[in-house]
Design a protein around this motif. Sequence first.
Motif, mmCIF file in Angstrom:
data_model
loop_
_atom_site.group_PDB
_atom_site.id
_atom_site.type_symbol
_atom_site.label_atom_id
_atom_site.label_comp_id
_atom_site.label_asym_id
_atom_site.label_seq_id
_atom_site.Cartn_x
_atom_site.Cartn_y
_atom_site.Cartn_z
ATOM 1 N N HIS A 57 0.728 -1.150 -0.149
ATOM 2 C CA HIS A 57 0.083 0.067 0.087
ATOM 3 C C HIS A 57 0.795 1.301 0.110
ATOM 4 N N GLU A 58 1.935 1.089 0.717
ATOM 5 C CA GLU A 58 3.104 2.327 0.751
ATOM 6 C C GLU A 58 3.551 2.686 -0.672
ATOM 7 N N LEU A 59 3.614 1.552 -1.526
ATOM 8 C CA LEU A 59 4.276 1.638 -2.671
ATOM 9 C C LEU A 59 3.260 2.009 -3.763
ATOM 10 N N GLY A 60 2.034 1.935 -3.303
ATOM 11 C CA GLY A 60 0.862 2.217 -4.440
ATOM 12 C C GLY A 60 0.422 1.230 -5.266
ATOM 13 N N VAL A 61 0.807 -0.071 -4.717
ATOM 14 C CA VAL A 61 0.278 -1.221 -5.312
ATOM 15 C C VAL A 61 -0.777 -2.311 -4.634
ATOM 16 N N THR A 62 -1.314 -2.999 -5.059
ATOM 17 C CA THR A 62 -2.026 -3.992 -4.074
ATOM 18 C C THR A 62 -1.148 -5.207 -3.606
ATOM 19 N N PRO A 63 -1.464 -5.882 -2.635
ATOM 20 C CA PRO A 63 -0.445 -6.983 -2.294
ATOM 21 C C PRO A 63 -0.580 -8.055 -3.369
ATOM 22 N N TYR A 64 -1.531 -8.389 -4.237
ATOM 23 C CA TYR A 64 -1.320 -9.034 -5.446
ATOM 24 C C TYR A 64 -0.491 -8.401 -6.471
ATOM 25 N N GLU A 65 -0.408 -7.150 -6.661
ATOM 26 C CA GLU A 65 0.470 -6.579 -7.616
ATOM 27 C C GLU A 65 1.866 -6.505 -7.179
ATOM 28 N N LEU A 66 2.219 -6.573 -5.851
ATOM 29 C CA LEU A 66 3.494 -6.580 -5.287
ATOM 30 C C LEU A 66 3.934 -8.116 -5.524
ATOM 31 N N LEU A 67 2.988 -8.997 -5.439
ATOM 32 C CA LEU A 67 3.549 -10.554 -5.953
ATOM 33 C C LEU A 67 3.796 -10.622 -7.249
ATOM 34 N N THR A 68 3.214 -9.901 -8.131
ATOM 35 C CA THR A 68 3.485 -9.889 -9.499
ATOM 36 C C THR A 68 4.811 -9.190 -9.803
ATOM 37 N N VAL A 69 5.190 -8.211 -9.138
ATOM 38 C CA VAL A 69 6.348 -7.600 -9.463
ATOM 39 C C VAL A 69 7.359 -8.536 -8.623
ATOM 40 N N ALA A 70 7.115 -9.194 -7.671
ATOM 41 C CA ALA A 70 8.009 -10.210 -7.150
ATOM 42 C C ALA A 70 8.396 -11.348 -8.016
ATOM 43 N N SER A 71 7.242 -11.725 -8.733
ATOM 44 C CA SER A 71 7.418 -12.992 -9.828
ATOM 45 C C SER A 71 8.304 -12.516 -10.997
ATOM 46 N N MET A 72 8.310 -11.227 -11.402
ATOM 47 C CA MET A 72 9.240 -10.782 -12.581
ATOM 48 C C MET A 72 10.400 -10.717 -11.907
ATOM 49 N N ILE A 73 10.738 -10.328 -11.104
ATOM 50 C CA ILE A 73 12.340 -10.110 -10.070
ATOM 51 C C ILE A 73 12.639 -11.610 -10.008
ATOM 52 N N GLU A 74 11.822 -12.662 -9.507
ATOM 53 C CA GLU A 74 12.379 -13.917 -9.562
ATOM 54 C C GLU A 74 13.077 -14.548 -10.630
ATOM 55 N N ARG A 75 12.101 -14.302 -11.881
ATOM 56 C CA ARG A 75 12.591 -14.545 -13.234
ATOM 57 C C ARG A 75 13.835 -14.092 -13.997
ATOM 58 N N GLU A 76 13.991 -12.448 -13.414
ATOM 59 C CA GLU A 76 14.889 -11.596 -14.024
ATOM 60 C C GLU A 76 16.179 -11.837 -13.379
ATOM 61 N N ALA A 77 16.072 -11.853 -12.063
ATOM 62 C CA ALA A 77 17.338 -11.503 -11.147
ATOM 63 C C ALA A 77 18.235 -12.745 -11.102
ATOM 64 N N GLN A 78 19.476 -12.811 -11.380
ATOM 65 C CA GLN A 78 20.407 -13.814 -11.038
ATOM 66 C C GLN A 78 21.389 -13.777 -9.757
ATOM 67 N N THR A 79 21.343 -12.469 -9.344
ATOM 68 C CA THR A 79 22.052 -12.353 -7.954
ATOM 69 C C THR A 79 21.189 -11.483 -7.059
ATOM 70 N N SER A 80 21.493 -11.738 -5.778
ATOM 71 C CA SER A 80 20.648 -11.237 -4.561
ATOM 72 C C SER A 80 20.942 -9.513 -4.620
ATOM 73 N N HIS A 81 22.053 -9.014 -5.176
ATOM 74 C CA HIS A 81 22.293 -7.639 -5.355
ATOM 75 C C HIS A 81 21.428 -7.115 -6.323
ATOM 76 N N ASP A 82 21.138 -7.832 -7.511
ATOM 77 C CA ASP A 82 20.280 -7.115 -8.304
ATOM 78 C C ASP A 82 18.846 -6.860 -8.037
ATOM 79 N N ARG A 83 18.241 -7.963 -7.168
ATOM 80 C CA ARG A 83 16.612 -7.952 -6.861
ATOM 81 C C ARG A 83 16.156 -6.477 -6.531
ATOM 82 N N PRO A 84 16.744 -5.782 -5.577
ATOM 83 C CA PRO A 84 16.061 -4.549 -5.222
ATOM 84 C C PRO A 84 16.147 -3.298 -6.301
ATOM 85 N N LEU A 85 17.238 -3.498 -7.175
ATOM 86 C CA LEU A 85 17.653 -2.778 -8.129
ATOM 87 C C LEU A 85 16.592 -2.879 -9.306
ATOM 88 N N ILE A 86 16.185 -4.365 -9.857
ATOM 89 C CA ILE A 86 15.128 -4.517 -10.693
ATOM 90 C C ILE A 86 13.724 -3.995 -10.293
#
Length: 164
Positions: free
Chosen positions: A9-38
């Motif tokens: 809610h602070e980020l302006g998305v629903t919890p489901y949308e946050l999960l959708t963002v997380a799913s893209m990060i999961e498929r895109e990031a190969q390093t832990s450093h890159d996750r918050p940047l992505i």
Amino acid sequence: GASQIRRAHELGVTPYELLTVASMIEREAQTSHDRPLIAAVIYNRLHQGMPLGIDATIYYAVELQRGIATDTNELTEAELHIDSPYNTRTHTGLPPTPISNPGLASIEAAAHPAHVSYLYYVAAADGCGEQAFSTSEAAFERNEAAYRAAVQANGGRPPTCKRK
């Protein structure tokens, strides 16, 4: 959990949308450093109304169309233009559903994106799994050209990491 719901809610998305963002990060990031940047790139592009341009969503669309679990081939020009709500190059906003089952690290990154102004990223040319991030399209194009040159130099395959 409750903290991720509050952060969504602070980020302006629903919890489901946050999960959708997380799913893209999961498929895109190969390093832990890159996750918050992505995550930052995704939110920055969403806030600017830009298409996300996340290749993992296009892979997902191709996988759905073909009925296969995972596609590891380079995306073709035709696939980049696939008519699908998961094509984040041609559709703005988030895809309609998550594209993977994100782990806790990706969920945390989606809840706590880096505080950077990056709008672009592409696989780094060294082949070690990191992404090359940029704030301008011109810098992105240079990073992309470096990656393509590394692929060509490696016989058309992704570059091999030489770090020890």
